[in-house]
Design an enzyme around this catalytic site. Sequence first.
Site, PDB file in Angstrom:
ATOM      1  N   CYS A  18     -73.040 -96.509 -97.822  1.00 12.21           N
ATOM      2  CA  CYS A  18     -73.539 -95.580 -96.799  1.00 12.21           C
ATOM      3  C   CYS A  18     -72.595 -94.389 -96.657  1.00 12.21           C
ATOM      4  CB  CYS A  18     -73.602 -96.294 -95.469  1.00 12.21           C
ATOM      5  SG  CYS A  18     -74.329 -97.926 -95.562  1.00 12.21           S
ATOM      6  N   ARG A  36     -75.044 -90.379-103.376  1.00  7.91           N
ATOM      7  CA  ARG A  36     -74.653 -91.789-103.354  1.00  7.91           C
ATOM      8  C   ARG A  36     -75.841 -92.723-103.117  1.00  7.91           C
ATOM      9  NH1 ARG A  36     -69.412 -92.600-101.878  1.00  7.91           N
ATOM     10  NH2 ARG A  36     -70.030 -94.219-100.428  1.00  7.91           N
ATOM     11  N   TRP A  89     -77.442 -97.278 -96.743  1.00  6.15           N
ATOM     12  CA  TRP A  89     -77.890 -97.956 -97.964  1.00  6.15           C
ATOM     13  C   TRP A  89     -77.849 -99.433 -97.593  1.00  6.15           C
ATOM     14  CZ3 TRP A  89     -75.688-100.556-102.510  1.00  6.15           C
ATOM     15  CH2 TRP A  89     -76.500-100.435-103.639  1.00  6.15           C
ATOM     16  N   ASN A  91     -69.969 -98.288 -92.045  1.00 10.27           N
ATOM     17  CA  ASN A  91     -70.059 -98.638 -93.474  1.00 10.27           C
ATOM     18  C   ASN A  91     -69.292 -99.940 -93.660  1.00 10.27           C
ATOM     19  OD1 ASN A  91     -71.227 -96.206 -93.875  1.00 10.27           O
ATOM     20  ND2 ASN A  91     -69.596 -95.364 -95.162  1.00 10.27           N
ATOM     21  N   GLY A  92     -69.799-100.814 -94.501  1.00  9.33           N
ATOM     22  CA  GLY A  92     -69.058-102.036 -94.796  1.00  9.33           C
ATOM     23  C   GLY A  92     -69.841-103.268 -94.397  1.00  9.33           C
ATOM     24  N   GLU A 145     -70.947-107.584-124.601  1.00  8.30           N
ATOM     25  CA  GLU A 145     -70.904-106.516-123.602  1.00  8.30           C
ATOM     26  C   GLU A 145     -70.003-105.368-124.072  1.00  8.30           C
ATOM     27  OE1 GLU A 145     -72.588-105.604-121.219  1.00  8.30           O
ATOM     28  OE2 GLU A 145     -71.339-104.313-120.006  1.00  8.30           O
ATOM     29  N   LYS A 194     -71.388-101.626-124.454  1.00  6.12           N
ATOM     30  CA  LYS A 194     -70.776-100.499-123.727  1.00  6.12           C
ATOM     31  C   LYS A 194     -70.415 -99.390-124.693  1.00  6.12           C
ATOM     32  CE  LYS A 194     -71.395-101.000-120.625  1.00  6.12           C
ATOM     33  NZ  LYS A 194     -72.124-101.584-119.589  1.00  6.12           N
ATOM     34  N   GLU A 233     -73.536 -97.647-125.996  1.00  9.86           N
ATOM     35  CA  GLU A 233     -74.197 -96.851-124.958  1.00  9.86           C
ATOM     36  C   GLU A 233     -73.578 -95.469-124.789  1.00  9.86           C
ATOM     37  OE1 GLU A 233     -75.952 -99.587-121.396  1.00  9.86           O
ATOM     38  OE2 GLU A 233     -73.799 -99.719-121.658  1.00  9.86           O
ATOM     39  N   HIS A 268     -70.167-116.301-141.427  1.00  6.70           N
ATOM     40  CA  HIS A 268     -71.549-116.466-141.889  1.00  6.70           C
ATOM     41  C   HIS A 268     -72.244-115.122-142.103  1.00  6.70           C
ATOM     42  CE1 HIS A 268     -71.127-120.733-141.322  1.00  6.70           C
ATOM     43  NE2 HIS A 268     -70.729-120.538-140.057  1.00  6.70           N
ATOM     44  N   LYS A 282     -80.792 -95.316-115.910  1.00 10.38           N
ATOM     45  CA  LYS A 282     -80.090 -96.268-115.047  1.00 10.38           C
ATOM     46  C   LYS A 282     -81.020 -97.402-114.632  1.00 10.38           C
ATOM     47  CE  LYS A 282     -76.550 -97.647-112.763  1.00 10.38           C
ATOM     48  NZ  LYS A 282     -75.570 -98.275-113.639  1.00 10.38           N
TER      49      LYS A 282
HETATM   50  C1  G6P Z   1     -80.765-100.231-118.286  1.00 11.15           C
HETATM   51  C2  G6P Z   1     -79.339 -99.800-117.968  1.00 11.15           C
HETATM   52  C3  G6P Z   1     -78.355-100.923-118.279  1.00 11.15           C
HETATM   53  C4  G6P Z   1     -78.759-102.181-117.542  1.00 11.15           C
HETATM   54  C5  G6P Z   1     -80.224-102.580-117.855  1.00 11.15           C
HETATM   55  C6  G6P Z   1     -80.698-103.669-116.923  1.00 11.15           C
HETATM   56  O1  G6P Z   1     -80.915-100.364-119.656  1.00 11.15           O
HETATM   57  O2  G6P Z   1     -79.005 -98.645-118.696  1.00 11.15           O
HETATM   58  O3  G6P Z   1     -77.049-100.549-117.879  1.00 11.15           O
HETATM   59  O4  G6P Z   1     -77.903-103.224-117.908  1.00 11.15           O
HETATM   60  O5  G6P Z   1     -81.082-101.458-117.642  1.00 11.15           O
HETATM   61  O6  G6P Z   1     -80.729-103.150-115.631  1.00 11.15           O
HETATM   62  P1  G6P Z   1     -80.715-103.995-114.310  1.00 11.15           P
HETATM   63  O7  G6P Z   1     -80.843-102.982-113.210  1.00 11.15           O
HETATM   64  O8  G6P Z   1     -81.925-104.898-114.367  1.00 11.15           O
HETATM   65  O9  G6P Z   1     -79.451-104.751-114.254  1.00 11.15           O
END
Ligand code: G6P
Length: 608
Positions: free
Chosen positions: A2, A27, A75, A99-100, A481, A485, A488, A504, A603
């Site tokens: 928030c 935000r 939020w 906030n919090g 992961e 990353k 991406e 393998h 996102k």
């Molecule tokens: C998109 C984002 C990823 C995320 C995936 C799943 O591809 O770019 O960063 O991991 O969606 O999103 P979610 O909101 O379901 O975790």
Amino acid sequence: MCGIVAYIGRRPAVPILIGGLKRLEYRGYDSAGVAVAVTDGLLGVRRCRGRLANLEALLVKAPLAGNVGIGHTRWATHGRPSDENAHPHRVGGVCVVHNGIIENHIGLRARLRGTGREFTSETDTEIVAHLVDEALKQGATSLLEASRKALRQVEGAYAIVLISQDHPGELVAAKNASPMVLGIGEGETFIASDAPALLEHTRNVVFLDEGDIVHLTHAGYTITDLEGAKRERPSRILDWSAEQAEKGGFPHFMLKEIFEQPTAVTNTLRGRLLVPESDVTLDGQEIDTRSLSRLVIVACGTSYHAGLVGKFMIESAARLPVEVDLASEFRYRDPVVGPHDLVVAISQSGETADTLAALKEAKSRGARTLAISNVLDSAIPRAADFTLYTHAGIEIGVASTKCFTAQLAALMLLAIHLGRRTGTLSPGNAQELISQLLLIPQKMENTLKELGDLKELAERYKDVPGFLFMGRGTNYPIALEGALKLKEISYIHAEGYAAGEMKHGPIALIDDGIPVVVIAPKGHGYEKVLSNMSEVRAREGQVIAVATHGDKIISEQCQSVLWVPDAPSLLQPLLTVLPLQLLSYAVSLARGNDVDQPRNLAKSVTVE
Ligand code: G6P
């Protein structure tokens, strides 16, 4: 998270509050409101669900004139987005924005109800307004004294600003574990949760510290602690641009969010660890394990990788079998799932179309469902029987970082909760896991500090044609992961492998041009990963190891080491992922890419 803006001075408060809140719009928020000490000595409150434009329209119809006020964009964390849950919250003559998270809200609410007090919202914030009002009614002679008395009863994280009808020329602000900054102007003072909200008016600021209480009047401000002892806080002139201020002084949101992970994890754990009982509460929800024979985790992208770690956590603590599936595969597979299954949907956004469809599919076949999400009241938690929010705060960088580690913390909470109910996790073992979990945020903080910016490493490898990542056990999902990353944001091809699988096939790729990131912390499977590493070395591979502090064997065998602290295998991913996030960030930067908005990615993916 928030946004908060407050003002005391000679100018009309409303335009300053709205202007400041607009600076915090990036935000994200779901409702907004203001309270102003109107010139006839009363408090006026306007608040509503939705965008700031709705609040502005409300203020056109019913203006508020006055030069002391508080404003908020919410939020949702406790209670869905609605007019009633929007801040400010008013009780008697007291209004508050917050906030919090108030950790002991359940106990406080029950006590206040016992004294005949009624609540008009689902928020934890309203409790603070009640406590201050109660203190005033019990004879506190000033808003400051009443606020101190109220906050001494509150546990949790907060940035709070209070205003009172009976003390019209005053504001009280308090900070504990949520950011808050004071802006000093000419005959006027500002309070905000974040610097961008006040940069337009002043660059002379004081960053408040834990436990600070600020008393603001037209004459200036004083800072004390909850007991009334004076505190000196130096002011500084902020030279950040508006854009830098939005990123808290970091060059990118992603880096800011990487460094926010200790706080994100703390917030996910907050109020859920029952230390004396060696147990975990899922915000009062009880998952009956008597008829439970299996869990199925469904998710996409980074959340899927969290699910793969969750399998280890849950199988180890609760001895229940766990399957992890990509949501987009599960939904179309005619899945074998039914009333004896708990289907866990993990999604930071809470809106991913495939994950939502998978959850609905499971539900239609009679399974119980649980959502792990970072966005309150989003589609996936709304559709689930149980919800566990991660409370990591809004994540703006497209490549997920802090939501991932917060999901890992939430999955560990779920594992302990289930393990205590199936009886497979003894109180002693639960206690041990809980104490280790509590050490994680500090370990994350230290790791991030020690790793530095990895610029040199990034310069060395920024033009390679590909990267390999490998790990075993709980660190196999971290290899996946790490590769995701890097792909991406650097656009370099990368693959994650279970270290045992290298021979393998992938080993054919190894030569001196492909760096191999080997995740090899001490613990379960360590020796095996070491021998996999030797296989890579024997083929001239360039090894970047993620290893436990002080591991000489590793440092003698590879080109570069990224150190992490020791931790039990189940919790290692919360630490081993940190160097991989920083490495991806550094490589992306070295290649001149747009770190926060990588090409072709979104996102929140609300289409199939
Ligand atoms: C998109 C984002 C990823 C995320 C995936 C799943 O591809 O770019 O960063 O991991 O969606 O999103 P979610 O909101 O379901 O975790």
